[in-house]
Design a protein around this motif. Structure first.
Motif, PDB file in Angstrom:
ATOM      1  N   LEU A 190      34.408  55.951  53.245  1.00 32.52           N
ATOM      2  CA  LEU A 190      34.862  56.097  54.629  1.00 32.52           C
ATOM      3  C   LEU A 190      34.970  57.564  55.030  1.00 32.52           C
ATOM      4  O   LEU A 190      34.683  57.935  56.164  1.00 32.52           O
ATOM      5  N   ALA A 191      35.392  58.392  54.098  1.00 37.31           N
ATOM      6  CA  ALA A 191      35.632  59.807  54.381  1.00 37.31           C
ATOM      7  C   ALA A 191      34.358  60.645  54.394  1.00 37.31           C
ATOM      8  O   ALA A 191      34.235  61.581  55.186  1.00 37.31           O
ATOM      9  N   ALA A 192      33.429  60.325  53.521  1.00 39.09           N
ATOM     10  CA  ALA A 192      32.263  61.186  53.296  1.00 39.09           C
ATOM     11  C   ALA A 192      31.478  61.539  54.559  1.00 39.09           C
ATOM     12  O   ALA A 192      31.111  62.708  54.740  1.00 39.09           O
ATOM     13  N   PRO A 193      31.183  60.606  55.459  1.00 42.68           N
ATOM     14  CA  PRO A 193      30.410  60.997  56.642  1.00 42.68           C
ATOM     15  C   PRO A 193      31.109  62.057  57.499  1.00 42.68           C
ATOM     16  O   PRO A 193      30.461  62.944  58.049  1.00 42.68           O
ATOM     17  N   TYR A 194      32.433  61.980  57.588  1.00 46.26           N
ATOM     18  CA  TYR A 194      33.177  62.979  58.363  1.00 46.26           C
ATOM     19  C   TYR A 194      33.224  64.318  57.645  1.00 46.26           C
ATOM     20  O   TYR A 194      33.057  65.373  58.251  1.00 46.26           O
ATOM     21  N   LEU A 195      33.451  64.294  56.349  1.00 49.00           N
ATOM     22  CA  LEU A 195      33.536  65.536  55.581  1.00 49.00           C
ATOM     23  C   LEU A 195      32.173  66.197  55.434  1.00 49.00           C
ATOM     24  O   LEU A 195      32.081  67.420  55.344  1.00 49.00           O
ATOM     25  N   ASP A 196      31.116  65.402  55.430  1.00 38.51           N
ATOM     26  CA  ASP A 196      29.761  65.952  55.333  1.00 38.51           C
ATOM     27  C   ASP A 196      29.455  66.884  56.502  1.00 38.51           C
ATOM     28  O   ASP A 196      28.736  67.865  56.354  1.00 38.51           O
ATOM     29  N   ARG A 197      30.026  66.601  57.662  1.00 35.16           N
ATOM     30  CA  ARG A 197      29.845  67.494  58.823  1.00 35.16           C
ATOM     31  C   ARG A 197      30.396  68.883  58.529  1.00 35.16           C
ATOM     32  O   ARG A 197      29.818  69.888  58.914  1.00 35.16           O
ATOM     33  N   ALA A 198      31.544  68.927  57.846  1.00 36.59           N
ATOM     34  CA  ALA A 198      32.140  70.215  57.489  1.00 36.59           C
ATOM     35  C   ALA A 198      31.258  70.952  56.491  1.00 36.59           C
ATOM     36  O   ALA A 198      31.083  72.172  56.579  1.00 36.59           O
ATOM     37  N   VAL A 199      30.695  70.219  55.535  1.00 35.17           N
ATOM     38  CA  VAL A 199      29.797  70.841  54.561  1.00 35.17           C
ATOM     39  C   VAL A 199      28.604  71.466  55.284  1.00 35.17           C
ATOM     40  O   VAL A 199      28.232  72.609  55.030  1.00 35.17           O
ATOM     41  N   GLY A 213      53.981  82.780  49.425  1.00 35.17           N
ATOM     42  CA  GLY A 213      54.688  81.561  49.038  1.00 35.17           C
ATOM     43  C   GLY A 213      53.738  80.385  48.929  1.00 35.17           C
ATOM     44  O   GLY A 213      52.541  80.490  49.194  1.00 35.17           O
ATOM     45  N   LYS A 214      54.276  79.251  48.536  1.00 36.15           N
ATOM     46  CA  LYS A 214      53.469  78.052  48.393  1.00 36.15           C
ATOM     47  C   LYS A 214      52.826  77.705  49.735  1.00 36.15           C
ATOM     48  O   LYS A 214      53.498  77.704  50.773  1.00 36.15           O
ATOM     49  N   THR A 215      51.533  77.404  49.679  1.00 35.36           N
ATOM     50  CA  THR A 215      50.749  77.203  50.903  1.00 35.36           C
ATOM     51  C   THR A 215      49.961  75.909  50.825  1.00 35.36           C
ATOM     52  O   THR A 215      49.360  75.602  49.798  1.00 35.36           O
ATOM     53  N   CYS A 216      49.963  75.170  51.931  1.00 33.72           N
ATOM     54  CA  CYS A 216      49.106  74.005  52.083  1.00 33.72           C
ATOM     55  C   CYS A 216      47.854  74.458  52.817  1.00 33.72           C
ATOM     56  O   CYS A 216      47.935  75.000  53.921  1.00 33.72           O
ATOM     57  N   ILE A 217      46.730  74.261  52.189  1.00 28.88           N
ATOM     58  CA  ILE A 217      45.458  74.632  52.810  1.00 28.88           C
ATOM     59  C   ILE A 217      44.794  73.362  53.341  1.00 28.88           C
ATOM     60  O   ILE A 217      44.639  72.387  52.616  1.00 28.88           O
ATOM     61  N   ILE A 218      44.442  73.396  54.603  1.00 25.49           N
ATOM     62  CA  ILE A 218      43.626  72.327  55.173  1.00 25.49           C
ATOM     63  C   ILE A 218      42.188  72.784  54.954  1.00 25.49           C
ATOM     64  O   ILE A 218      41.693  73.682  55.638  1.00 25.49           O
ATOM     65  N   ASP A 219      41.563  72.195  53.947  1.00 20.89           N
ATOM     66  CA  ASP A 219      40.232  72.627  53.530  1.00 20.89           C
ATOM     67  C   ASP A 219      39.136  72.132  54.456  1.00 20.89           C
ATOM     68  O   ASP A 219      38.101  72.796  54.604  1.00 20.89           O
ATOM     69  N   ALA A 220      39.328  70.976  55.043  1.00 17.49           N
ATOM     70  CA  ALA A 220      38.291  70.407  55.901  1.00 17.49           C
ATOM     71  C   ALA A 220      38.874  69.291  56.743  1.00 17.49           C
ATOM     72  O   ALA A 220      39.837  68.628  56.342  1.00 17.49           O
TER      73      ALA A 220
END
Length: 133
Positions: A16-25, A71-78
């Motif tokens: 389900l996720a891959a098609p959306y994340l592929d756009r970011a790639v 400090g501790k950080t949350c990264i939104i990678d994609a």
């Protein structure tokens, strides 16, 4: 509704996720889709799915937690979704609350330069320069 996928369910949800994340790639992400999947399976990254009221997947995102000098950080990678930045801005409070609950002092977004204009309250802190060889 934004849902954090449990690590044990990542492989089941990945389709389900891959098609959306592929756009970011394709837009120039720092890792491949395969690397992201592996990182989610091992727990190095977290997989999030955006569910519509019609119970369909409308988007997907990735986060990771890391220590920084600030400090501790949350990264939104994609993030990729049907409605782009409008959905992303609506999801930020959920991600920020989750990050705070994980002990983070900040949230950092990795993305295209165009996101900078669309994200309220976020400031440009650096640049990645790239040159193909």
């Amino acid at each position: 509704m934004l849902v954090l996928i449990p690590q044990a369910a990542v492989l089941d949800a990945w389709g389900l996720a891959a098609p959306y994340l592929d756009r970011a790639v394709k837009a120039g992400a720092l890792q491949s889709l395969e690397d992201w999947r592996s990182d989610c399976v091992t727990g190095a990254k977290q997989l999030w799915l955006l569910w519509s009221e019609q119970a369909s997947c409308d988007g997907a995102g990735l986060t990771s937690l890391t220590g920084t000098p600030q400090g501790k950080t949350c990264i939104i990678d994609a993030y990729g979704g049907r409605r782009g930045a409008s959905d992303f801005n609506a999801l930020l409070p959920t991600l920020e609350a989750w990050a705070k609950a994980q002990g983070c002092q900040r949230v950092r977004v990795y993305g295209r330069i165009g996101w900078m204009e669309k994200l309220n309250g976020y400031a440009l802190k650096g640049v990645i320069l790239d040159r193909g060889l």
